[in-house]
Design a protein around this motif. Structure first.
Motif, PDB file in Angstrom:
ATOM      1  N   PHE A 181       0.902  -1.198   0.088  1.00 35.71           N
ATOM      2  CA  PHE A 181       0.053   0.069   0.089  1.00 35.71           C
ATOM      3  C   PHE A 181       0.768   1.146   0.059  1.00 35.71           C
ATOM      4  CE2 PHE A 181      -1.716   3.377   2.961  1.00 35.71           C
ATOM      5  CZ  PHE A 181      -2.553   3.796   2.143  1.00 35.71           C
ATOM      6  N   LEU A 182       1.861   1.304   0.864  1.00 33.14           N
ATOM      7  CA  LEU A 182       2.896   2.528   0.666  1.00 33.14           C
ATOM      8  C   LEU A 182       3.677   2.639  -0.307  1.00 33.14           C
ATOM      9  CD1 LEU A 182       3.931   1.993   4.489  1.00 33.14           C
ATOM     10  CD2 LEU A 182       2.573   3.681   3.765  1.00 33.14           C
ATOM     11  N   LYS A 183       3.759   1.459  -0.815  1.00 34.68           N
ATOM     12  CA  LYS A 183       4.527   1.779  -2.199  1.00 34.68           C
ATOM     13  C   LYS A 183       3.752   2.251  -3.291  1.00 34.68           C
ATOM     14  CE  LYS A 183       8.149  -1.855  -1.539  1.00 34.68           C
ATOM     15  NZ  LYS A 183       8.689  -3.043  -2.133  1.00 34.68           N
ATOM     16  N   THR A 184       2.498   1.868  -3.442  1.00 34.31           N
ATOM     17  CA  THR A 184       1.730   2.099  -4.590  1.00 34.31           C
ATOM     18  C   THR A 184       0.889   3.197  -4.349  1.00 34.31           C
ATOM     19  OG1 THR A 184      -0.056   0.832  -3.482  1.00 34.31           O
ATOM     20  CG2 THR A 184       1.272  -0.190  -5.060  1.00 34.31           C
ATOM     21  N   GLU A 187       2.738   8.575  -3.465  1.00 34.56           N
ATOM     22  CA  GLU A 187       2.213   9.955  -4.035  1.00 34.56           C
ATOM     23  C   GLU A 187       0.995  10.519  -3.663  1.00 34.56           C
ATOM     24  OE1 GLU A 187       2.637  10.077  -8.208  1.00 34.56           O
ATOM     25  OE2 GLU A 187       4.893   9.858  -8.233  1.00 34.56           O
ATOM     26  N   GLU A 188      -0.018   9.834  -3.120  1.00 33.48           N
ATOM     27  CA  GLU A 188      -1.177  10.104  -2.461  1.00 33.48           C
ATOM     28  C   GLU A 188      -1.222  10.452  -0.989  1.00 33.48           C
ATOM     29  OE1 GLU A 188      -4.938   8.003  -3.568  1.00 33.48           O
ATOM     30  OE2 GLU A 188      -3.588   6.860  -4.896  1.00 33.48           O
ATOM     31  N   ILE A 189       0.019   9.996  -0.237  1.00 35.12           N
ATOM     32  CA  ILE A 189       0.274  10.294   0.971  1.00 35.12           C
ATOM     33  C   ILE A 189       0.971  11.599   1.080  1.00 35.12           C
ATOM     34  CG2 ILE A 189       1.234   9.455   3.241  1.00 35.12           C
ATOM     35  CD1 ILE A 189       0.949   6.695   2.016  1.00 35.12           C
ATOM     36  N   VAL A 190       1.850  11.713   0.543  1.00 39.36           N
ATOM     37  CA  VAL A 190       2.859  12.903   0.534  1.00 39.36           C
ATOM     38  C   VAL A 190       2.395  13.701  -0.910  1.00 39.36           C
ATOM     39  CG1 VAL A 190       5.086  13.900   0.556  1.00 39.36           C
ATOM     40  CG2 VAL A 190       4.515  11.572   1.613  1.00 39.36           C
ATOM     41  N   VAL A 191       1.614  14.686  -0.540  1.00 34.41           N
ATOM     42  CA  VAL A 191       1.020  15.621  -1.733  1.00 34.41           C
ATOM     43  C   VAL A 191       1.895  16.895  -2.081  1.00 34.41           C
ATOM     44  CG1 VAL A 191      -1.136  14.372  -1.685  1.00 34.41           C
ATOM     45  CG2 VAL A 191      -0.783  16.451  -0.546  1.00 34.41           C
ATOM     46  N   ASP A 192       2.536  17.314  -0.829  1.00 37.20           N
ATOM     47  CA  ASP A 192       2.893  18.666  -0.711  1.00 37.20           C
ATOM     48  C   ASP A 192       4.457  18.468  -1.362  1.00 37.20           C
ATOM     49  OD1 ASP A 192       4.132  21.122  -0.161  1.00 37.20           O
ATOM     50  OD2 ASP A 192       2.936  21.749   1.507  1.00 37.20           O
TER      51      ASP A 192
END
Length: 312
Positions: A181-184, A187-192
């Motif tokens: 999940f973290l790999k895929t 980019e949705e977790i860290v958007v800034d």
């Protein structure tokens, strides 16, 4: 008159005795303590790891516990999460007086020093946690708010301003799913784009198993925040216990999830969380700003030998 004031100041400085200490613990906690503490004069570091003996932290020598007797010290400061084992060693094996043994405050053992006291960092951390738990929910990832984060959510309705990280937990059986999940979804977790994030996994080399997934955040542009981490602890269920790298608790707390409101999103917390918090912190309803590991009733049972693996 000016000379008299200066002389008085010098006398007061001479009268103020600076205690001399030996620091037990020459790992990251000890190094951070060396950088941050201002109350004592450190004479030496001691550590049970023979490979560290003869090395330096700053300008201070690391020696074996047997060499303590060579130093004229006022106190021994324990700079380690394994304070119980170390304290027993000092009191029982080396017959040190309990009055001479102190445990360092948690905040002095960690890299980040209360990053959430900075409003911009607190706001970013809150935003990121809300985004992460929403993605967890959408992707049916099972997790729990834990430790200081759980305490802040259910007691204060927010992250604790004097905390230094965000704590979540997952079950070992869900570990691979969370890594994928973290790999895929990275980019949705860290958007800034002004914030840099690195994900790593800490393994226990003795048990040959993962014990923590860490997301480290640091400024990388115009948005200035203090460095902090989201730590996702990995829980192994064994017998009647939920075992993490630093503590064990009754397993029923992690067999079911409860949901509580956190800024309009539902965040998952352990079942019977009030009992869990009492087990972990004792009087959890009373805020304690400056604590040491000695303040917690749970025990650090196993010494972990970690290594880190960068994921993304």
């Amino acid at each position: 008159m000016y000379i008299n004031i200066m002389m008085k100041g010098l006398v007061e400085m001479e009268d103020k005795k600076i205690d001399k200490v030996i620091v037990f613990g020459a790992s990251e906690g000890g190094k951070n303590y060396y950088e941050k503490q201002t109350d004592y004069k450190i004479l030496a570091f001691i550590d049970n790891d023979k490979n560290k003996h003869g090395n330096l932290i700053g300008s201070i020598l690391i020696v074996s516990p047997e060499n303590m007797k060579k130093y004229d010290y006022d106190y021994i400061i324990i700079a380690s999460v394994f304070y119980k084992e170390i304290k027993n060693q000092l009191l029982n094996k080396f017959k040190i007086s309990p009055k001479k043994v102190k445990v360092a405050p948690k905040r002095l053992l960690k890299v980040s020093d209360r990053p959430f006291e900075d409003n911009d960092t607190l706001e970013f951390a809150r935003e990121t946690l809300l985004r992460l738990i929403k993605l967890f929910s959408q992707n049916k990832i099972k997790y729990f708010a834990d430790f200081g984060t759980l305490l802040g959510v259910v007691r204060d309705g927010d992250l604790i301003s004097w905390d230094d990280d965000i704590d979540l937990s997952i079950l070992m059986q869900d570990y691979e799913e969370v890594i994928n999940f973290l790999k895929t979804k990275f980019e949705e977790i860290v958007v800034d784009s002004n914030i840099k994030c690195k994900v790593h996994v800490t393994h226990d080399q003795i048990r040959n198993e993962p014990i923590n997934i860490g997301l480290s955040f640091i400024s990388n542009g115009n948005r200035i925040i203090k460095k902090f981490q989201i730590n996702i602890g990995v829980i192994t269920i064994k017998d009647n216990l939920a075992i993490q790298s630093m503590n064990s608790s009754p397993k029923h707390h992690f067999e079911k999830q409860l949901k509580v409101d956190f800024f309009g999103e539902e965040i998952s917390v352990p079942f019977d969380y009030e009992s869990y918090l009492e087990f972990t912190y004792g009087d959890w309803k009373t805020p304690k700003k400056d604590t040491s590991f000695e303040d917690y009733p749970f025990s650090f049972k196993d010494i972990v030998v970690p290594y880190k693996e960068i994921i993304c």
